[in-house]
Design a protein around this motif. Structure first.
Motif, PDB file in Angstrom:
ATOM      1  N   UNK A  26       0.934  -1.267  -0.050  1.00  0.00           N
ATOM      2  CA  UNK A  26      -0.204  -0.062   0.027  1.00  0.00           C
ATOM      3  C   UNK A  26       1.052   1.365  -0.304  1.00  0.00           C
ATOM      4  N   UNK A  27       2.310   1.322  -0.191  1.00  0.00           N
ATOM      5  CA  UNK A  27       2.945   2.366  -0.142  1.00  0.00           C
ATOM      6  C   UNK A  27       2.921   3.147  -1.393  1.00  0.00           C
ATOM      7  N   UNK A  39      14.536  -5.376  -4.180  1.00  0.00           N
ATOM      8  CA  UNK A  39      13.030  -5.690  -3.320  1.00  0.00           C
ATOM      9  C   UNK A  39      12.806  -7.124  -3.297  1.00  0.00           C
ATOM     10  N   UNK A  40      13.949  -8.110  -3.605  1.00  0.00           N
ATOM     11  CA  UNK A  40      13.302  -9.323  -3.552  1.00  0.00           C
ATOM     12  C   UNK A  40      12.606  -9.883  -2.432  1.00  0.00           C
ATOM     13  N   UNK A  41      11.584 -10.648  -2.672  1.00  0.00           N
ATOM     14  CA  UNK A  41      10.591 -11.369  -1.782  1.00  0.00           C
ATOM     15  C   UNK A  41       9.930 -10.387  -0.955  1.00  0.00           C
ATOM     16  N   UNK A  42      10.002  -9.435  -1.423  1.00  0.00           N
ATOM     17  CA  UNK A  42       9.026  -8.146  -0.704  1.00  0.00           C
ATOM     18  C   UNK A  42       7.593  -8.151  -0.575  1.00  0.00           C
ATOM     19  N   UNK A  43       6.781  -7.645   0.003  1.00  0.00           N
ATOM     20  CA  UNK A  43       5.434  -7.634   0.144  1.00  0.00           C
ATOM     21  C   UNK A  43       4.954  -6.157  -0.528  1.00  0.00           C
ATOM     22  N   UNK A  44       4.416  -6.051  -1.657  1.00  0.00           N
ATOM     23  CA  UNK A  44       4.314  -4.883  -2.443  1.00  0.00           C
ATOM     24  C   UNK A  44       2.855  -4.871  -2.841  1.00  0.00           C
TER      25      UNK A  44
END
Length: 318
Positions: A26-27, A39-44
Motif C-alpha cells: 500500500x505504499x 526488493x526481492x521477496x518483498x510484500x508490495x
C-alpha cells in the motif's frame, strides 16, 4: 543505499526501509527513483509505482498483486517468479526484463513495452495485451488463455525465440515452438485475428513436422513426409495461394500444350483447358500427348477443386 541514489517523494518511507523482504504493501512510490533497488521477496501488494523508475531493479519473487505501475520504467529489471496478478501495468516499459515464471494473470498491459523480455513459463491468462509490444520477447511455455490482443499487438514468431543454431534443435525445442504457436493460434482466433491465427497454425504444423523428423525413426520420417505433402498440396488446409497457385499452373501449362501440340489458337487452347479442367475435354483430344495431358488435367482439376472447397471451408474456422 542513500537519499541521493534513491528518492521517495510521496510517502514517509526512508530509502533504507526499501530492502529485500520488506513489507511495503500500500505504499506510495509514485514518481520515485528506485533504479537498481533490491526488493526481492518483498510484500508490495496494492503499492503505487506510477511513473516510478525501477530500471535494473531486483524484484524476484516479489508480491506486486493489484499494484499500480502506470508508465513505470522496469527496463532490464529482474522480475522472475514475481506475482503481478491484477496489477495495472498500462504503458509500462519492461523491455529486456526477466519475467520468467511470473504471474501476470488478469493484468492490464495495454500499450506496455515487453520487447526482448524473457517471459518463459509466465502466466498471461486473461491479460490485456492490446497495443502491447512483444517484439523479440520469449513466449515459450507461456499461458495465453483468455488473453486480449489487438491488431497493433506485436508478437515475434516463437521459432525466432530459440537461442542457438536452428539446425541443431531437437524434439523438445520443436515441441516448445509448436505449443507456443498453438497458444497464439487459440489467442488470435478468440480475438478475431484470423489471418494471424492461420499463420500461427502453419508455424505450428511446420514445427511438428521438424519434430517428427528429429525423431530419427521410420515413424517420424513418415509423419514428416505426410506433413510435407499437406503443406505442398493444401497449405496445411488453410492457405489459398498454395491451391490456387497449383490450379493456375495446371491450367496454363495444359493450355500451352494444347496450343503447341494440338495446333490450337491461344483463345481455343485456353477455352479447351478450362473446360477440361472443370469437367472433361469438350472434344476428343488428338495425339498421344494431348490425351495424356487432358487426362491428367481432368483428374487433377477435380482433385484441386475438392482441395479448394476444403481450404475455403476450413480457413475461417481457425
Amino acid at each position: 543505499m542513500t537519499d541521493i541514489e534513491h528518492s521517495i517523494p510521496n510517502d514517509d518511507i526512508a530509502p533504507d526501509d526499501v530492502c529485500p523482504g520488506a513489507d511495503l504493501s500500500g505504499a506510495d512510490f509514485s514518481d520515485a527513483n528506485l533504479s537498481g533497488v533490491d526488493l526481492s521477496d518483498a510484500e508490495l501488494m496494492d503499492t503505487d509505482f506510477t511513473n516510478a523508475d525501477l530500471s535494473g531493479a531486483s524484484l524476484v519473487e516479489t508480491d506486486l498483486s493489484d499494484a499500480k505501475l502506470w508508465n513505470t520504467d522496469l527496463t532490464e529489471a529482474n522480475l522472475s517468479e514475481v506475482n503481478l496478478s491484477g496489477a495495472n501495468l498500462f504503458n509500462s516499459d519492461f523491455s529486456g526484463a526477466n519475467l520468467m515464471i511470473a504471474d501476470l494473470s488478469h493484468t492490464y498491459l495495454s500499450r506496455a513495452n515487453l520487447s526482448n523480455a524473457n517471459l518463459w513459463g509466465a502466466d498471461l491468462s486473461h491479460t490485456d495485451l492490446s497495443n502491447a509490444d512483444l517484439f523479440g520477447a520469449s513466449l515459450l511455455n507461456v499461458d495465453l488463455s483468455g488473453v486480449t490482443l489487438s491488431r497493433k499487438t506485436t508478437i515475434d514468431p516463437p521459432e525466432d525465440q530459440i537461442e542457438g543454431n536452428e539446425n541443431k534443435l531437437g524434439e523438445e525445442q520443436y515441441d516448445q515452438i509448436a505449443r507456443a504457436n498453438h497458444e497464439l493460434l487459440t489467442a488470435y482466433s478468440a480475438n478475431g485475428l484470423t489471418g494471424r491465427a492461420r499463420t500461427a497454425r502453419v508455424r505450428e504444423r511446420k514445427a511438428r513436422r521438424q519434430e517428427a523428423l528429429a525423431e530419427e525413426g521410420l515413424g517420424g520420417t513418415i509423419a514428416w513426409f505426410g506433413s510435407l505433402l499437406s503443406q505442398f498440396f493444401t497449405g496445411y488446409g488453410i492457405q489459398l495461394r498454395v491451391v490456387v497457385g497449383g490450379m493456375l499452373l495446371l491450367y496454363v501449362t495444359s493450355a500451352l500444350v494444347y496450343s503447341v501440340a494440338g495446333g490450337m489458337t491461344p483463345v481455343d487452347s485456353l477455352y479447351y483447358s478450362i473446360v477440361t479442367f472443370t469437367t472433361s475435354p469438350p472434344t476428343e483430344p488428338t495425339g498421344v500427348l494431348m490425351r495424356i495431358v487432358a487426362g491428367i488435367e481432368t483428374f487433377a482439376g477435380t482433385v484441386a477443386i475438392v482441395f479448394l472447397g476444403y481450404v475455403l471451408g476450413t480457413r475461417e474456422r481457425v
